[in-house]
Scaffold this motif. Structure first.
Motif, PDB file in Angstrom:
ATOM      1  N   LYS A   1      33.410  33.877  24.599  1.00 46.18           N
ATOM      2  CA  LYS A   1      34.454  34.708  24.089  1.00 46.18           C
ATOM      3  C   LYS A   1      34.778  35.831  25.143  1.00 46.18           C
ATOM      4  O   LYS A   1      35.834  36.357  24.961  1.00 46.18           O
ATOM      5  N   GLY A   2      34.289  35.649  26.310  1.00 50.22           N
ATOM      6  CA  GLY A   2      34.450  36.754  27.178  1.00 50.22           C
ATOM      7  C   GLY A   2      35.205  36.207  28.539  1.00 50.22           C
ATOM      8  O   GLY A   2      35.811  34.869  28.585  1.00 50.22           O
ATOM      9  N   PRO A   3      35.754  36.934  29.480  1.00 51.29           N
ATOM     10  CA  PRO A   3      36.424  36.546  30.621  1.00 51.29           C
ATOM     11  C   PRO A   3      35.812  35.755  31.559  1.00 51.29           C
ATOM     12  O   PRO A   3      36.359  35.072  32.297  1.00 51.29           O
ATOM     13  N   PHE A   4      34.304  35.658  31.318  1.00 54.02           N
ATOM     14  CA  PHE A   4      33.651  34.609  32.325  1.00 54.02           C
ATOM     15  C   PHE A   4      32.953  33.511  31.649  1.00 54.02           C
ATOM     16  O   PHE A   4      31.882  33.081  32.039  1.00 54.02           O
TER      17      PHE A   4
ATOM     18  N   ILE B   1      45.008  24.858  35.913  1.00 52.31           N
ATOM     19  CA  ILE B   1      44.142  24.923  37.160  1.00 52.31           C
ATOM     20  C   ILE B   1      44.460  26.149  37.636  1.00 52.31           C
ATOM     21  O   ILE B   1      44.688  26.322  38.659  1.00 52.31           O
ATOM     22  N   MET B   2      43.835  27.137  36.863  1.00 55.35           N
ATOM     23  CA  MET B   2      43.788  28.414  37.726  1.00 55.35           C
ATOM     24  C   MET B   2      42.541  29.277  37.093  1.00 55.35           C
ATOM     25  O   MET B   2      42.157  29.297  35.987  1.00 55.35           O
ATOM     26  N   TYR B   3      42.044  29.886  38.082  1.00 54.57           N
ATOM     27  CA  TYR B   3      40.921  30.974  37.706  1.00 54.57           C
ATOM     28  C   TYR B   3      41.584  32.154  37.949  1.00 54.57           C
ATOM     29  O   TYR B   3      42.390  32.573  38.600  1.00 54.57           O
ATOM     30  N   THR B   4      40.977  33.459  37.167  1.00 57.34           N
ATOM     31  CA  THR B   4      41.495  34.770  37.286  1.00 57.34           C
ATOM     32  C   THR B   4      41.027  35.414  38.626  1.00 57.34           C
ATOM     33  O   THR B   4      39.957  34.603  39.099  1.00 57.34           O
TER      34      THR B   4
ATOM     35  N   LEU C   1      33.754  36.793  41.327  1.00 54.74           N
ATOM     36  CA  LEU C   1      32.565  36.786  40.925  1.00 54.74           C
ATOM     37  C   LEU C   1      31.889  35.556  41.639  1.00 54.74           C
ATOM     38  O   LEU C   1      30.493  35.575  42.063  1.00 54.74           O
ATOM     39  N   LEU C   2      32.305  34.338  41.513  1.00 52.94           N
ATOM     40  CA  LEU C   2      31.769  33.218  42.258  1.00 52.94           C
ATOM     41  C   LEU C   2      31.570  33.631  43.879  1.00 52.94           C
ATOM     42  O   LEU C   2      30.717  33.073  44.435  1.00 52.94           O
ATOM     43  N   ALA C   3      32.728  34.240  44.475  1.00 52.13           N
ATOM     44  CA  ALA C   3      32.458  34.495  45.849  1.00 52.13           C
ATOM     45  C   ALA C   3      31.480  35.257  46.174  1.00 52.13           C
ATOM     46  O   ALA C   3      30.500  35.378  46.822  1.00 52.13           O
TER      47      ALA C   3
END
Length: 85
Positions: free
Chosen positions: A43-46, A63-66, A72-74
Motif C-alpha cells: 500500500k506504500g510508495p515502494f 513503464i514509469m518509476y517515481t 532508492l534502487l540507485a
C-alpha cells in the motif's frame, strides 16, 4: 560503433550489473521516513521493493518509476558496490 547516434566504436569499457535483493543492513541505514514508507508494503510508495514491476508498477503508468523509487534502487546499488570494494 553506433552509426545511428554517431558514436565511434573501438573503445573498451567496464560495466557492472547489479541484481537487487532485500538487504536488511541497507534498510537499517535509511532515514526513518523512508523505512516507514517501505514498511507500508503493497500500500506504500515502494510496493514490490526491491523487485519493482517492469510494467504498471505505478497506477496509470505503463513503464514509469517515481524519482523516489529510482533513487532508492540507485542508493541500494551504491551501497552494495561500496560494501564489496
Amino acid at each position: 560503433e553506433n552509426r545511428w547516434w554517431g558514436i565511434k566504436g573501438g573503445r573498451n569499457i567496464d560495466i557492472t550489473f547489479v541484481y537487487h535483493e532485500e538487504c536488511r543492513d541497507f534498510k537499517k541505514k535509511l532515514p526513518p521516513d523512508t523505512r516507514n514508507s517501505l514498511d507500508q508494503g503493497a500500500k506504500g510508495p515502494f510496493a514490490n521493493y526491491p523487485f519493482f514491476k517492469t510494467t504498471f508498477q505505478n497506477t496509470g503508468e505503463i513503464i514509469m518509476y517515481t524519482p523516489s523509487q529510482v533513487n532508492l534502487l540507485a542508493a541500494q546499488s551504491e551501497y552494495a558496490v561500496r560494501q564489496n570494494e
